[in-house]
Design a protein around this motif. Structure first.
Motif, PDB file in Angstrom:
ATOM      1  N   GLN A  10      51.606  44.308  55.719  1.00  0.00           N
ATOM      2  CA  GLN A  10      50.648  45.392  55.451  1.00  0.00           C
ATOM      3  C   GLN A  10      49.281  44.781  55.114  1.00  0.00           C
ATOM      4  N   TRP A  11      48.660  45.240  54.024  1.00  0.00           N
ATOM      5  CA  TRP A  11      47.331  44.710  53.653  1.00  0.00           C
ATOM      6  C   TRP A  11      47.425  43.675  52.533  1.00  0.00           C
ATOM      7  N   GLY A  12      48.468  42.903  52.507  1.00  0.00           N
ATOM      8  CA  GLY A  12      48.629  41.933  51.430  1.00  0.00           C
ATOM      9  C   GLY A  12      49.320  42.565  50.229  1.00  0.00           C
ATOM     10  N   ASP A  13      49.675  41.721  49.250  1.00  0.00           N
ATOM     11  CA  ASP A  13      50.321  42.185  48.014  1.00  0.00           C
ATOM     12  C   ASP A  13      51.662  42.857  48.265  1.00  0.00           C
ATOM     13  N   GLU A  14      52.359  42.432  49.299  1.00  0.00           N
ATOM     14  CA  GLU A  14      53.644  43.068  49.635  1.00  0.00           C
ATOM     15  C   GLU A  14      54.789  42.554  48.760  1.00  0.00           C
ATOM     16  N   VAL A  37      42.029  30.842  47.268  1.00  0.00           N
ATOM     17  CA  VAL A  37      42.370  31.418  45.973  1.00  0.00           C
ATOM     18  C   VAL A  37      42.125  32.926  45.931  1.00  0.00           C
ATOM     19  N   ASN A  38      41.899  33.523  47.103  1.00  0.00           N
ATOM     20  CA  ASN A  38      41.891  34.992  47.182  1.00  0.00           C
ATOM     21  C   ASN A  38      43.310  35.525  47.033  1.00  0.00           C
ATOM     22  N   ALA A  39      44.311  34.686  47.361  1.00  0.00           N
ATOM     23  CA  ALA A  39      45.704  35.113  47.248  1.00  0.00           C
ATOM     24  C   ALA A  39      46.147  35.051  45.795  1.00  0.00           C
ATOM     25  N   GLY A  40      47.214  35.726  45.502  1.00  0.00           N
ATOM     26  CA  GLY A  40      47.755  35.655  44.147  1.00  0.00           C
ATOM     27  C   GLY A  40      49.220  35.999  44.175  1.00  0.00           C
ATOM     28  N   ILE A 125      32.551  44.760  51.874  1.00  0.00           N
ATOM     29  CA  ILE A 125      33.939  44.609  52.319  1.00  0.00           C
ATOM     30  C   ILE A 125      34.898  44.773  51.146  1.00  0.00           C
ATOM     31  N   GLY A 126      34.376  44.478  49.953  1.00  0.00           N
ATOM     32  CA  GLY A 126      35.263  44.499  48.781  1.00  0.00           C
ATOM     33  C   GLY A 126      36.034  43.198  48.699  1.00  0.00           C
ATOM     34  N   THR A 127      35.368  42.075  48.936  1.00  0.00           N
ATOM     35  CA  THR A 127      36.045  40.769  48.916  1.00  0.00           C
ATOM     36  C   THR A 127      36.496  40.440  47.492  1.00  0.00           C
ATOM     37  N   THR A 128      37.259  39.383  47.387  1.00  0.00           N
ATOM     38  CA  THR A 128      37.702  38.949  46.056  1.00  0.00           C
ATOM     39  C   THR A 128      36.586  38.187  45.336  1.00  0.00           C
ATOM     40  N   GLY A 129      35.489  37.903  46.026  1.00  0.00           N
ATOM     41  CA  GLY A 129      34.358  37.197  45.404  1.00  0.00           C
ATOM     42  C   GLY A 129      34.646  35.724  45.154  1.00  0.00           C
ATOM     43  N   ALA A 222      49.854  34.062  53.226  1.00  0.00           N
ATOM     44  CA  ALA A 222      49.075  34.720  52.164  1.00  0.00           C
ATOM     45  C   ALA A 222      48.421  35.948  52.802  1.00  0.00           C
ATOM     46  N   GLN A 223      47.946  36.880  52.009  1.00  0.00           N
ATOM     47  CA  GLN A 223      47.385  38.145  52.491  1.00  0.00           C
ATOM     48  C   GLN A 223      48.388  38.867  53.416  1.00  0.00           C
ATOM     49  N   GLY A 224      47.907  39.622  54.401  1.00  0.00           N
ATOM     50  CA  GLY A 224      48.843  40.381  55.241  1.00  0.00           C
ATOM     51  C   GLY A 224      48.256  40.639  56.615  1.00  0.00           C
ATOM     52  N   LEU A 226      47.298  43.200  58.326  1.00  0.00           N
ATOM     53  CA  LEU A 226      46.133  44.072  58.524  1.00  0.00           C
ATOM     54  C   LEU A 226      44.850  43.455  57.988  1.00  0.00           C
ATOM     55  N   LEU A 227      44.982  42.298  57.317  1.00  0.00           N
ATOM     56  CA  LEU A 227      43.794  41.575  56.834  1.00  0.00           C
ATOM     57  C   LEU A 227      43.472  40.410  57.761  1.00  0.00           C
ATOM     58  N   ASP A 228      44.169  40.329  58.901  1.00  0.00           N
ATOM     59  CA  ASP A 228      43.935  39.223  59.829  1.00  0.00           C
ATOM     60  C   ASP A 228      42.543  39.353  60.460  1.00  0.00           C
ATOM     61  N   TYR A 236      37.017  44.966  57.618  1.00  0.00           N
ATOM     62  CA  TYR A 236      37.591  44.944  56.262  1.00  0.00           C
ATOM     63  C   TYR A 236      38.822  44.036  56.255  1.00  0.00           C
ATOM     64  N   VAL A 237      38.579  42.783  56.475  1.00  0.00           N
ATOM     65  CA  VAL A 237      39.659  41.800  56.615  1.00  0.00           C
ATOM     66  C   VAL A 237      39.266  40.539  55.847  1.00  0.00           C
ATOM     67  N   THR A 238      40.194  39.611  55.801  1.00  0.00           N
ATOM     68  CA  THR A 238      39.855  38.313  55.245  1.00  0.00           C
ATOM     69  C   THR A 238      39.372  37.417  56.391  1.00  0.00           C
ATOM     70  N   SER A 239      39.132  36.152  56.116  1.00  0.00           N
ATOM     71  CA  SER A 239      38.501  35.337  57.159  1.00  0.00           C
ATOM     72  C   SER A 239      39.437  34.287  57.728  1.00  0.00           C
ATOM     73  N   ARG A 271      46.475  48.875  49.218  1.00  0.00           N
ATOM     74  CA  ARG A 271      45.338  48.161  49.790  1.00  0.00           C
ATOM     75  C   ARG A 271      44.317  47.942  48.680  1.00  0.00           C
ATOM     76  N   VAL A 272      43.681  46.777  48.664  1.00  0.00           N
ATOM     77  CA  VAL A 272      42.537  46.577  47.761  1.00  0.00           C
ATOM     78  C   VAL A 272      41.304  46.331  48.608  1.00  0.00           C
ATOM     79  N   GLY A 273      40.160  46.607  48.038  1.00  0.00           N
ATOM     80  CA  GLY A 273      38.940  46.457  48.817  1.00  0.00           C
ATOM     81  C   GLY A 273      38.679  47.717  49.628  1.00  0.00           C
ATOM     82  N   GLY A 301      42.290  41.622  39.409  1.00  0.00           N
ATOM     83  CA  GLY A 301      42.646  42.653  38.427  1.00  0.00           C
ATOM     84  C   GLY A 301      42.277  44.052  38.904  1.00  0.00           C
ATOM     85  N   ARG A 302      41.797  44.158  40.163  1.00  0.00           N
ATOM     86  CA  ARG A 302      41.394  45.479  40.655  1.00  0.00           C
ATOM     87  C   ARG A 302      42.608  46.393  40.824  1.00  0.00           C
ATOM     88  N   ARG A 303      42.391  47.685  40.557  1.00  0.00           N
ATOM     89  CA  ARG A 303      43.448  48.677  40.781  1.00  0.00           C
ATOM     90  C   ARG A 303      43.634  48.826  42.283  1.00  0.00           C
TER      91      ARG A 303
HETATM   92  P1  IMP Z   1      38.238  37.855  50.888  1.00  0.00           P
HETATM   93  O1  IMP Z   1      39.499  37.302  51.447  1.00  0.00           O
HETATM   94  O2  IMP Z   1      38.017  37.530  49.437  1.00  0.00           O
HETATM   95  O3  IMP Z   1      37.048  37.529  51.754  1.00  0.00           O
HETATM   96  O4  IMP Z   1      38.350  39.464  50.910  1.00  0.00           O
HETATM   97  C1  IMP Z   1      38.409  40.185  52.128  1.00  0.00           C
HETATM   98  C2  IMP Z   1      39.376  41.357  52.019  1.00  0.00           C
HETATM   99  O5  IMP Z   1      40.691  40.847  51.924  1.00  0.00           O
HETATM  100  C3  IMP Z   1      39.158  42.229  50.789  1.00  0.00           C
HETATM  101  O6  IMP Z   1      39.495  43.571  51.119  1.00  0.00           O
HETATM  102  C4  IMP Z   1      40.163  41.685  49.798  1.00  0.00           C
HETATM  103  O7  IMP Z   1      40.543  42.655  48.840  1.00  0.00           O
HETATM  104  C5  IMP Z   1      41.316  41.377  50.745  1.00  0.00           C
HETATM  105  N1  IMP Z   1      42.205  40.334  50.243  1.00  0.00           N
HETATM  106  C6  IMP Z   1      42.013  39.006  50.238  1.00  0.00           C
HETATM  107  N2  IMP Z   1      43.074  38.372  49.717  1.00  0.00           N
HETATM  108  C7  IMP Z   1      43.966  39.317  49.401  1.00  0.00           C
HETATM  109  C8  IMP Z   1      45.292  39.280  48.861  1.00  0.00           C
HETATM  110  O8  IMP Z   1      45.881  38.235  48.568  1.00  0.00           O
HETATM  111  N3  IMP Z   1      45.888  40.505  48.698  1.00  0.00           N
HETATM  112  C9  IMP Z   1      45.295  41.666  49.046  1.00  0.00           C
HETATM  113  N4  IMP Z   1      44.073  41.741  49.556  1.00  0.00           N
HETATM  114  C10 IMP Z   1      43.412  40.581  49.739  1.00  0.00           C
END
Ligand code: IMP
Length: 446
Positions: A10-14, A37-40, A125-129, A222-224, A226-228, A236-239, A271-273, A301-303
């Protein structure tokens, strides 16, 4: 011997952290192929909670080798914090390796990530910063700093002096942000390099040697899907490429060594972001799912935004990744609901659409078509086998397996390791075993 890729559907965090942690038990080597380190991952072992961003959760098994591969981006500051956290918990780090060709996240990447998000305003995009996008952008622009540069002081000084002067122009002129002092950054990163150096290896070679020795290798996504970057809900994806193909690229292995691809999907969707989310629930049910599922980002820590399970996305993830089987997580979060909806198709411009539209503006116009299933309104948290599950919960799982046309091999009903029902051995079991309480094949839709 089995080499397995675990991917978010899905969009990560599965809940990949828990699933990879479980499977790591049978793995000799765990490889992280992409992302940074966007993953957790939150892993709960014997009432201790581990929060990891970069280091694979396999590190918690003393004999499992953990490799952070070439396709990842490494923030040394966070990496060192994680090492320290693990050391205080007496976790051995002797089996932790970092690819020398992974790219390094620098302070200017984090600064540019934050400043560019601000500049985008409502188009953000709502990145993790965490500087992930700018690190990968530099990799493509061929001005990135790789781990091999980091651990070679002369190379680091030469490359960073040039790059920081270049980035300062962007920081100051484009974003109106304070410039960085190359001397300070170089000094700081030389110190980090000393901590990283003992772990640095040629990761593709090490993985290849493990393949030759017929070791079990687990590739942890890491991620999911739909974030490819290529196949997700762009922009609205990661890189990076968190899909199964990306695991081979990022690890530096050929696809012929892979035996199985396991998709991990939550029993609902989050989904976050920013970005469209057709099954999003904005009212009470969404709020409840968020609270019951503790849906807050491990990294920011985002909802998390919550919604019903979306089988259109699920089928797309099956197609893009070639899943052999699925792990369905957080089924217990649905325990209290009297009815549960599943999106089986979309309504798009008056037409019924069964396939995920890769055209972003079409996707934004999609409305879910739901089928409603009865809830089971009973706790599943202590179920040990499929037979222990309330019949309506089992029906729900069967419905998902039918819609996705993929067997379910694992069902997770809580954060703890033992709150898991393993239907089929996902690593060594038969390739096409379908979920059914009686062991009969689940009927697939034509
Ligand atoms: P970035 O990867 O920080 O550039 O963020 C791009 C998008 O991917 C944003 O919508 C983030 O919320 C999302 N994202 C990145 N890493 C994760 C993750 O591990 N879980 C869920 N969303 C993520």
């Amino acid at each position: 011997m089995a080499n397995v890729i675990v991917i978010g559907a899905q969009w990560g965090d599965e809940g990949k952290g828990k699933i990879t942690d479980l499977l790591s038990k049978s793995a000799d080597v765990v490889v992280r192929s992409q992302g940074g380190v966007n993953a957790g991952h939150t892993v709960v072992v014997a009432d201790r909670t581990f929060k990891l961003h970069l280091i694979p959760s396999g590190i918690l098994y003393p004999n499992t080798e953990c490799i952070i591969g070439s396709g990842t981006v490494i923030d040394p500051q966070v990496f060192i914090e994680e090492i320290k956290q693990l050391e205080t918990l007496n976790v051995s780090l002797k089996n932790l390796f970092i690819s020398q060709t992974a790219h390094v996240t620098m302070p200017y990447h984090r600064a540019i990530d934050r400043a560019s998000e601000e500049r985008r305003g409502k188009h953000k995009i709502g990145t993790t910063g965490r500087g992930i996008g700018p690190t990968y952008a530099d990799k493509s622009e061929r001005i990135g700093i790789r781990v091999v540069d980091l651990i070679n002081p002369d190379d680091l000084k030469t490359k960073l002096e040039w790059t920081i002067n270049y980035k300062n122009v962007i920081l100051e002129k484009l974003y109106n942000v304070s410039p960085l002092d190359p001397k300070v950054v170089i000094e700081e990163y030389l110190e980090y390099a000393d901590r990283l150096r003992p772990h640095v290896i040629d990761s593709s070679l090490k993985i290849y040697q493990a393949v030759k020795q017929k070791k079990n290798i687990l590739f942890e996504g890491a991620q999911g899907t739909l974030l490819d970057l290529d196949h997700g809900t762009y922009p609205y994806v990661t890189s990076s490429n968190p899909i199964a193909g990306g695991a081979c690229v990022g690890a530096g292995v050929g696809p012929t060594i892979i035996d199985r691809v396991i998709g991990v999907a939550k029993a609902y969707t989050t989904r976050v972001g920013e970005g469209p989310f057709p099954t999003e629930l904005k009212g009470d049910i969404g709020e409840n799912l968020c609270d019951w599922g503790a849906e807050f980002g491990t990294t920011t820590g985002r909802r998390r935004r919550c919604g019903w399970f979306d089988a259109v996305i699920g089928r797309y993830a099956v197609r893009i990744n070639g899943f052999d089987c699925l792990a369905i997580t957080k089924l217990d979060v649905l325990d209290r609901l009297d009815e549960i909806k599943v999106c089986v198709a979309y309504k798009l411009d008056g037409q019924t659409c069964y396939d995920f539209p890769t055209n972003a503006s079409q996707f934004a116009r999609c409305e879910p078509i739901y089928e409603t299933l009865p809830g089971w309104q009973k706790s599943t948290a202590d179920c040990k086998t499929l037979e222990d599950l309330p019949p309506k919960a089992l029906n729900y799982l069967k419905f998902l397996a039918e819609l996705m046309e993929v067997p379910i091999a694992i069902v997770s009903i809580g954060a703890k390791r033992d709150q898991t029902i393993i239907v089929e051995d996902p690593i060594h079991g038969p390739k096409r075993a379908l979920l059914d309480a009686n062991g009969d094949p689940v009927k697939t839709k034509v």
